[in-house]
Write a protein that holds these residues in place. Structure first.
Motif, PDB file in Angstrom:
ATOM      1  N   PRO A  58       3.083   8.512 -10.619  1.00 20.22           N
ATOM      2  CA  PRO A  58       3.771   7.494  -9.598  1.00 20.22           C
ATOM      3  C   PRO A  58       2.827   7.688  -8.229  1.00 20.22           C
ATOM      4  CG  PRO A  58       5.129   9.387 -10.452  1.00 20.22           C
ATOM      5  CD  PRO A  58       3.802   9.680 -11.145  1.00 20.22           C
ATOM      6  N   VAL A  59       2.262   8.499  -8.041  1.00 18.27           N
ATOM      7  CA  VAL A  59       1.411   8.772  -6.660  1.00 18.27           C
ATOM      8  C   VAL A  59       0.258   7.640  -6.883  1.00 18.27           C
ATOM      9  CG1 VAL A  59      -0.046  10.166  -5.140  1.00 18.27           C
ATOM     10  CG2 VAL A  59       2.069  11.026  -6.003  1.00 18.27           C
ATOM     11  N   LYS A  61      -0.097   5.295  -8.955  1.00 16.77           N
ATOM     12  CA  LYS A  61       0.422   3.871  -9.018  1.00 16.77           C
ATOM     13  C   LYS A  61       0.756   3.306  -7.480  1.00 16.77           C
ATOM     14  CE  LYS A  61       3.958   0.992 -11.422  1.00 16.77           C
ATOM     15  NZ  LYS A  61       5.331   1.203 -12.192  1.00 16.77           N
ATOM     16  N   GLU A  62       1.548   4.118  -6.620  1.00 18.46           N
ATOM     17  CA  GLU A  62       1.782   3.633  -5.307  1.00 18.46           C
ATOM     18  C   GLU A  62       0.372   3.365  -4.689  1.00 18.46           C
ATOM     19  OE1 GLU A  62       4.187   6.689  -3.778  1.00 18.46           O
ATOM     20  OE2 GLU A  62       5.771   6.593  -4.699  1.00 18.46           O
ATOM     21  N   ILE A  63      -0.539   4.312  -4.597  1.00 20.53           N
ATOM     22  CA  ILE A  63      -1.803   4.173  -3.956  1.00 20.53           C
ATOM     23  C   ILE A  63      -2.519   2.885  -4.778  1.00 20.53           C
ATOM     24  CG2 ILE A  63      -4.322   4.912  -3.727  1.00 20.53           C
ATOM     25  CD1 ILE A  63      -2.753   7.836  -3.902  1.00 20.53           C
ATOM     26  N   GLU A  65      -1.179   0.212  -5.807  1.00 19.55           N
ATOM     27  CA  GLU A  65      -0.366  -0.819  -5.331  1.00 19.55           C
ATOM     28  C   GLU A  65      -0.483  -1.082  -3.851  1.00 19.55           C
ATOM     29  OE1 GLU A  65       4.063  -0.111  -5.992  1.00 19.55           O
ATOM     30  OE2 GLU A  65       3.706  -0.396  -8.027  1.00 19.55           O
ATOM     31  N   VAL A  66      -0.721  -0.047  -3.020  1.00 19.38           N
ATOM     32  CA  VAL A  66      -1.298  -0.130  -1.493  1.00 19.38           C
ATOM     33  C   VAL A  66      -2.690  -0.526  -1.306  1.00 19.38           C
ATOM     34  CG1 VAL A  66      -1.632   1.012   0.682  1.00 19.38           C
ATOM     35  CG2 VAL A  66       0.374   1.588  -0.691  1.00 19.38           C
ATOM     36  N   SER A  69      -2.480  -4.551  -2.172  1.00 19.15           N
ATOM     37  CA  SER A  69      -2.007  -5.218  -0.993  1.00 19.15           C
ATOM     38  C   SER A  69      -2.985  -5.267   0.165  1.00 19.15           C
ATOM     39  CB  SER A  69      -0.364  -4.431  -0.404  1.00 19.15           C
ATOM     40  OG  SER A  69       0.489  -4.475  -1.492  1.00 19.15           O
TER      41      SER A  69
END
Length: 82
Positions: A58-59, A61-63, A65-66, A69
C-alpha cells in the motif's frame, strides 16, 4: 555494439577460430546464446516481481500514485519538458 566495428569483430572471430577450432565454435556460440537467454529471462522475472511489489504494497502504491500526479502536474505547468 560496444564501439566495435566490423574489422574488430572479424579479428576477434579469427582469433576465436584459431584458439578454439572450427568444431568448438558452434558449441560455444550455442552455450553463449543460452546464457544470454537465461540472463534476460532472469531480468524479466526481477522486473515482474518489482512491479508486483509496487502493486501489492500500500505505501509503495500511494507513493507511485503521488509520483504520477506530480509528473502530470509538471506536464501541465511545463508542456515543453518531457
Amino acid at each position: 555494439m560496444f564501439g566495435l566495428g566490423v574489422p574488430e569483430l572479424i579479428v576477434i572471430l579469427v582469433i576465436a577460430f584459431v584458439f578454439f577450432g572450427g568444431k568448438k565454435l558452434p558449441e560455444i556460440g550455442a552455450g553463449l546464446g543460452k546464457a544470454i537467454g537465461s540472463f534476460k529471462k532472469g531480468i524479466n522475472e526481477v522486473e515482474e516481481t518489482a512491479a508486483d511489489l509496487k502493486k501489492s504494497l500500500p505505501v509503495v502504491k500511494e507513493i507511485t500514485e503521488v509520483r504520477e500526479s506530480l509528473e502530470q502536474a509538471r506536464k501541465i505547468i511545463n508542456p515543453a519538458d518531457k
